[in-house]
Design an enzyme around this catalytic site. Structure first.
Site, PDB file in Angstrom:
ATOM      1  N   LYS A  24      -1.027 -36.579  -4.582  1.00  0.00           N
ATOM      2  CA  LYS A  24      -0.649 -37.195  -3.290  1.00  0.00           C
ATOM      3  C   LYS A  24      -0.353 -36.171  -2.188  1.00  0.00           C
ATOM      4  O   LYS A  24      -0.846 -36.324  -1.057  1.00  0.00           O
ATOM      5  CB  LYS A  24       0.542 -38.139  -3.500  1.00  0.00           C
ATOM      6  CG  LYS A  24       0.898 -38.971  -2.281  1.00  0.00           C
ATOM      7  CD  LYS A  24      -0.097 -40.090  -2.019  1.00  0.00           C
ATOM      8  CE  LYS A  24       0.154 -41.256  -2.950  1.00  0.00           C
ATOM      9  NZ  LYS A  24      -0.913 -42.278  -2.880  1.00  0.00           N
ATOM     10  N   CYS A  83       8.117   8.266   1.078  1.00  0.00           N
ATOM     11  CA  CYS A  83       8.652   8.249   2.441  1.00  0.00           C
ATOM     12  C   CYS A  83      10.170   8.460   2.419  1.00  0.00           C
ATOM     13  O   CYS A  83      10.614   9.571   2.200  1.00  0.00           O
ATOM     14  CB  CYS A  83       8.244   6.956   3.145  1.00  0.00           C
ATOM     15  SG  CYS A  83       8.228   7.134   4.928  1.00  0.00           S
ATOM     16  N   HIS A  86       2.824   6.995   2.523  1.00  0.00           N
ATOM     17  CA  HIS A  86       2.910   5.879   1.570  1.00  0.00           C
ATOM     18  C   HIS A  86       1.641   5.799   0.724  1.00  0.00           C
ATOM     19  O   HIS A  86       0.706   5.087   1.087  1.00  0.00           O
ATOM     20  CB  HIS A  86       3.084   4.564   2.326  1.00  0.00           C
ATOM     21  CG  HIS A  86       4.432   4.395   2.948  1.00  0.00           C
ATOM     22  ND1 HIS A  86       5.506   3.877   2.263  1.00  0.00           N
ATOM     23  CD2 HIS A  86       4.881   4.696   4.192  1.00  0.00           C
ATOM     24  CE1 HIS A  86       6.564   3.854   3.058  1.00  0.00           C
ATOM     25  NE2 HIS A  86       6.213   4.344   4.234  1.00  0.00           N
ATOM     26  N   GLU A 111       1.089   4.236  -1.880  1.00  0.00           N
ATOM     27  CA  GLU A 111       0.868   2.914  -2.500  1.00  0.00           C
ATOM     28  C   GLU A 111      -0.184   2.085  -1.782  1.00  0.00           C
ATOM     29  O   GLU A 111      -0.832   1.239  -2.387  1.00  0.00           O
ATOM     30  CB  GLU A 111       2.186   2.135  -2.599  1.00  0.00           C
ATOM     31  CG  GLU A 111       2.818   1.682  -1.279  1.00  0.00           C
ATOM     32  CD  GLU A 111       3.789   2.692  -0.678  1.00  0.00           C
ATOM     33  OE1 GLU A 111       3.636   3.908  -0.954  1.00  0.00           O
ATOM     34  OE2 GLU A 111       4.684   2.286   0.084  1.00  0.00           O
TER      35      GLU A 111
END
Ligand code: GLN
Length: 536
Positions: A191, A383, A509, A511
């Site tokens: 629904k 960092c 960074h 990552e």
């Protein structure tokens, strides 16, 4: 060449994996030989997520050109293995800022500025920019939020208009919904999906494909029902149960025929067969039983793991490359200051201190860095994680008692981390950091150079503060090695402790550039060292 568009909308609730679905679909199309680009439209009024708290928004994902974007762009880059740019993400805030700036300049020649057409025109202009700038054959556009939100209405209206302008045969609307299960009866319900499709149709958009997400496998009968009530072909209802391995999503979508369906519906011809073997191999690797290494992630936003999305993924990629599983111990850095959370640190094979802003929990991070250095626990600093490593080293190895970053103590006698000269006069918060890709030269014979095995790299940055060169010599004499420097030698990009199995930290960074098939060397190095420590 006509550009083809895939518009992803969300229904029922958010957080059901619309971004991952869009990213995985992009991979299936790239695998068929198409040049694919992706764009995320964010309905909030902030100009970009750069100024938003990670608690509100999750991680800020940074691109090569320094754009601070939504974390879904991380999914796109990791799945499709592309490098995106600024045009791939915009917000309501950017749209309004542009329109208002034009109005102030008088560009509208006295006209009344309205949502339709002025705001919707600006939205369409930005969507069209993607194909122009990338030359992509297929542009995937993901609309943030869920249908029915006031904020996303101008976006949906703009896409509805765009569909008529570029031709209906060149657009597909894919609606990602959620099928809840009622606990008492164990019944799965369609629904809410029906209602969200009704809401979509009331603004003139009929979805072509419905991706019905659920926690459990979805019955065929439910797909029939969705097809009937929502007016889509049966084969265009995609029952998508939650995958236990993230990187299985493209394989599941492929099995469910999404790749072929989309190509056919857009009137395209694939130039090659998708090769999903590398992904099958990857998922098989993930499933294999393995020994695990424990990494303590010492952060500030650990209650919301989305705040560290790319860090977590990079750890997983690196673990896989080392044939182990990574178990992340989430540690709130402020807890360490109150003598809590140390059990996780002490039982960990590795410690990771990620990026962050503001002084809360800083001393706890410094304590974690000290523990890693003194106990020779493998450490990776990202960092802020590099900055605290330097502050700790100054205080405890160089006896510069009051050393700090001037971010946390303006009056410190020893600002070993300090603002760059050209940052000092900046008062605006948004978009004013050192952002995006910068080159870094690796110094031969260091752990970082060994890990990378190349002489220079380009990595993504997002910070204001830097290592203060006035202290370089003292640090070097004390046993810190600056293993990565900017090409002019003026900025410290990577630092490491000489007398330590692996204590490496970067101002950038890493990552953001880790990929499932190409784990990041600095993360691989951490897991490798952690694995060795675990053995002992
Ligand atoms: N707050 C620090 C700076 O601005 C570190 C930023 C970060 O970790 N991304 O330099």
């Amino acid at each position: 060449m006509t550009t083809k568009y895939l518009f992803f909308t969300g229904g029922v609730v958010s957080s059901v994996g619309k971004g991952v679905t869009a990213a995985a679909t992009g991979l299936l199309l790239r695998e068929r030989g198409f040049k694919v680009a992706v764009q995320k439209l964010d309905p909030y009024i902030n100009v970009d997520p750069g100024t938003m708290s990670p608690y509100q928004h999750g991680e800020v994902y940074v691109l090569d050109d320094g754009a601070e974007t939504d974390l879904d762009l991380g999914h796109y880059e990791r799945f499709i293995d592309i490098r995106l740019s600024r045009v791939s993400n915009f917000t309501t805030g950017q749209v309004y800022a542009e329109v208002i700036a034009k109005e102030r300049r008088g560009d509208y020649l006295g006209g009344t500025i309205q949502v339709i057409p002025h705001i919707t025109n600006e939205i369409k202009r930005r969507v069209a920019l993607v194909a122009k700038e990338t030359g992509a054959e297929i542009v995937i556009v993901e609309v943030g939020g869920t249908v029915g939100d006031i904020e996303s209405q101008p976006f949906l209206e703009a896409l509805r208009q765009l569909r008529n302008e570029v031709g209906r045969e060149n657009c597909l609307f894919l609606h990602v919904t959620w099928l809840p299960t009622i606990g008492a009866t164990g019944e799965m319900k369609t629904k809410p999906t029906q209602h969200s499709v009704t809401a979509l149709r009331s603004i003139g958009i009929s979805p072509n494909v419905i991706i019905a997400r659920a926690d459990e496998p979805v019955d065929n009968a439910l797909c029939d029902k969705i097809a009937l009530f929502c007016d889509v072909e049966k084969r265009a209802v995609i029952p998508m149960a939650t995958a236990d391995v993230l990187y299985e999503v493209p394989l599941l979508l492929e099995q469910l025929g999404v790749g072929d369906l989309v190509v056919e519906k857009l009137g395209l011809k694939a130039t090659r067969q998708p090769d999903m073997k590398p992904w099958q191999k990857l998922v098989a690797e993930v499933r294999k039983p393995k020994s695990s290494v424990k990494v303590a992630l010492v952060g500030k936003y650990v209650e919301l793991q989305d705040a560290y999305m790319s860090v977590r993924e990079a750890l997983k990629h690196a673990a896989l490359a080392n044939g182990v599983e990574v178990e992340i111990g989430w540690v709130h850095s402020a807890d360490l200051e109150k003598d809590k959370g140390w059990d996780v640190i002490k039982s960990a094979d590795g410690i990771l201190v990620p990026g962050g802003f503001g002084s809360r929990g800083i001393e706890g991070k410094i304590m974690a860095a000290r523990y890693a250095r003194e106990n020779k626990v493998p450490y990776l600093g990202l960092c802020l994680g590099m900055q605290v490593m330097c502050v700790e080293f100054a205080r405890n190895a160089l006896d510069l008692e009051d050393a700090n970053s001037s971010e946390f103590d303006r009056g410190t006698e020893h600002p070993v981390i300090d603002l760059m000269i050209d940052q000092r006069s900046i008062t605006d918060m948004g978009g004013t950091m050192r952002l995006g890709l910068y080159p870094c030269l690796l110094q031969k014979g260091t752990k970082a150079a060994d890990a990378y095995a190349v002489p220079s790299v380009d990595e993504r940055h997002r910070h204001r503060f830097e290592f203060n060169n006035a202290y370089r010599e003292r640090f070097e004499q004390g046993g810190m090695v600056f293993s990565g420097l900017s090409p002019d030698g003026k900025l410290v990009e990577i630092a490491e402790i000489a007398d330590h199995p692996y204590m490496v930290a970067s101002q950038f960074h890493p990552e953001f550039l880790s990929r499932p098939m190409r784990p990041h060397p600095l993360f691989v190095g951490l897991i490798k060292a952690a694995k060795e420590r675990g053995k002992k």
